[in-house]
Design an enzyme around this catalytic site. Structure first.
Site: not given
Ligand code: PLP
Length: 502
Positions: A78, A157, A185, A205-207, A243, A330
């Site tokens: 996002t 998606n 996706q 996106s990693a997840h 960080t 979402c």
């Protein structure tokens, strides 16, 4: 009679998120334990953390055919989508004020474009065909030398439908426009090579690939404009202050190392998906598929069960331990029909009767068999009895009927969007067990949420607890306000009781 006896949990919502793989978990645990140094610190512990980040950057780059210096880590896809759109708009020449987008993009693109529109950019939303593929002729008609950017996702998606990004890129570049492809996706489901796709920007996106939540990646081609969205330190070459979340980034890298194996596993995923589809069709002959065997992702099944309500289906499947979704996660809280399904021509009724089922490499044949059993019960109507009340029937008599106990379970921010029905009792859905002592057993419990889906889920949970007089307002408060504008104006928000948890 116990209608759904929960035997196992079957997770079929992998387009919403994926479980973290054992390999990623191990890597993240080791980073959390051993690499706590700040990557910006000028001693070995810090340099070790910085090295972890650079290894991950190389792993992400390898997975998409890029080089490491073209990868920027962000807090999510996002954020990455917002960063590209914001950077381009900030640096746009005065004569490039047009952005062309598909209408089926993720909300992170759509809402960022809405914002660009308020800044004076012209946003063109292209038509799509019945599968959801961009109309190439319309694209060519709208593209001109005033076009700054084309936004088009590689894989949708909700339906999994793929776009011909390489062709879109050729058209965009002919007019000097940039192309942003949301590839969230598609990664780990089909091979991605950003160079042959010809994209200027791509987001990940990693997840979605068995990595952690809270980390995204932005690819940008050499020489394209870029600017920070978050100002602060010099991290990520000055392009994202703050960080770095080293263990998340390391987890993303490790998940990317698994991408070739994940893609190899997709043939088996496709065959499981197709077998689920065919068997569901045998139970529901009127079922309509919006995903596609050859035009879409191998893991995604989007199907309409005409005449059904997705709120009832989701609640019944949830009770049986099967997790699927009504659309994208979402949009899950809203009552609006999915913009993707509307764009491909579905009526509101059919859009509200559609489920997205998404598999992953860890889905097994046993999972599919179990899910089919729960689906079959649900399609046979073997579900807890809950009265579904049309919002037009929620009039003054209904609201002030002393036999009705109105229970509003909206989340905090939703309460700021709309006032509740008069005489409503407010409780928190997520910790509903702590409110049970308030709920009378002799009255009809009328459960309302924002869009109707959470209310049905709670109704089924209350049924499990022995409540028998249960009702849900179809489409939730949002639909009630539309159906009863005068009533909303005159009495919404009156005589509200806030229940206290035990
Ligand atoms: N783009 C698409 C196509 C998605 O499916 C999602 C997640 O649902 C996103 C972007 C946003 O990803 P993130 O959860 O990392 O913000």
């Amino acid at each position: 009679m116990q209608m759904f006896r929960l035997q196992r949990n079957v997770y079929l919502d992998n387009n919403a998120t994926t479980p973290i793989s054992a390999r990623v978990r191990k890597k993240m645990a080791s980073v959390l334990k051993n690499h706590y140094g700040n990557p910006s610190s000028q001693y070995q512990l810090g340099r070790d953390s910085a090295e972890i980040i650079e290894q991950a950057r190389a792993q992400v780059a390898t997975a998409i055919g890029a080089s490491a210096e073209q990868i920027l880590f962000t807090g999510s896809a996002t954020e990455a989508n917002n960063q590209v759109i914001r950077a381009l708009c900030q640096q746009a020449p005065a004569d490039r004020r047009k952005i062309i987008s598909s209408p089926i993009e993720h909300s992170s693109i759509l809402r960022a474009l809405d914002h660009a529109e308020t800044q004076g950019f012209e946003i063109v939303r292209l038509p799509v065909d019945r599968h959801g593929r961009v109309d190439m002729q319309a694209l060519q008609r709208h593209l001109d030398d005033n076009t700054l950017l084309v936004c088009c996702m590689l894989a949708n998606n909700e339906t999994g439908i793929l776009q011909d990004i390489a062709e879109i890129s050729r058209h965009a570049h002919r007019h000097g426009a940039y192309l942003l492809a949301d590839c969230v996706q598609a990664l780990a489901k089909i091979p991605i090579d950003v160079t042959s796709l010809g994209v200027d920007y791509a987001t990940f996106s990693a997840h979605k690939i068995h990595g952690p939540k809270g980390v995204g990646a932005l690819y940008w081609a050499k020489g394209t404009p870029m600017a920070p969205l978050i100002h602060g330190g010099h991290q990520e070459n000055g392009l994202r202050g703050g960080t770095e979340c080293v263990h998340n980034i390391a987890g993303f890298g490790e998940a990317c190392a698994d991408v070739p194996a994940a893609i190899d596993a997709m043939a088996a995923v496709r065959s499981l998906r197709n077998s689920l589809r065919d068997k569901l069709m045998a139970h529901a002959p009127g079922m309509i598929e919006h995903s596609h065997d050859t035009l879409g992702l191998p893991n995604t099944l989007s199907v309409t069960f005409p005449g059904q309500q997705n709120s009832t289906m989701l609640a019944a499947l949830d009770l049986g331990g099967v997790s699927v979704s009504a659309g994208s996660a979402c949009n899950a809280g809203g009552s609006q029909p999915s913009h993707v399904l509307k764009a491909i021509g579905l009526s509101d009724e059919d859009a509200h009767a559609t489920l997205r089922i998404s598999l992953s490499g860890s889905t097994t044949a046993k999972d599919i068999d179990y899910a089919l059993g729960v689906f079959a019960e649900m399609l046979r109507g073997n579900t807890p009895h809950v009265q579904i009340v049309k919002p037009a029937h929620v009039d003054r008599d209904f609201l002030y009927n002393p036999e009705h106990y109105i229970l509003d379970i909206r989340f905090g921010y939703e309460r700021s969007l709309l006032k509740s029905m008069p005489r409503a009792h407010e409780a928190a859905f997520l910790s509903f067990k702590r409110y049970l002592h308030h709920i009378p057993r002799d009255k009809t419990i009328v459960i309302v949420c924002m869009g109707g889906i959470d209310a049905m889920a709670l109704a089924y949970r209350l049924h499990e607890k022995g409540f028998r007089k249960l009702a849900v307002v179809l489409g939730g408060l949002a639909a009630w306000r539309l159906a009863q504008p005068e009533l909303y104006k005159s009495c919404a928000g009156m005589d509200i009781t806030q229940l206290s948890p035990q």
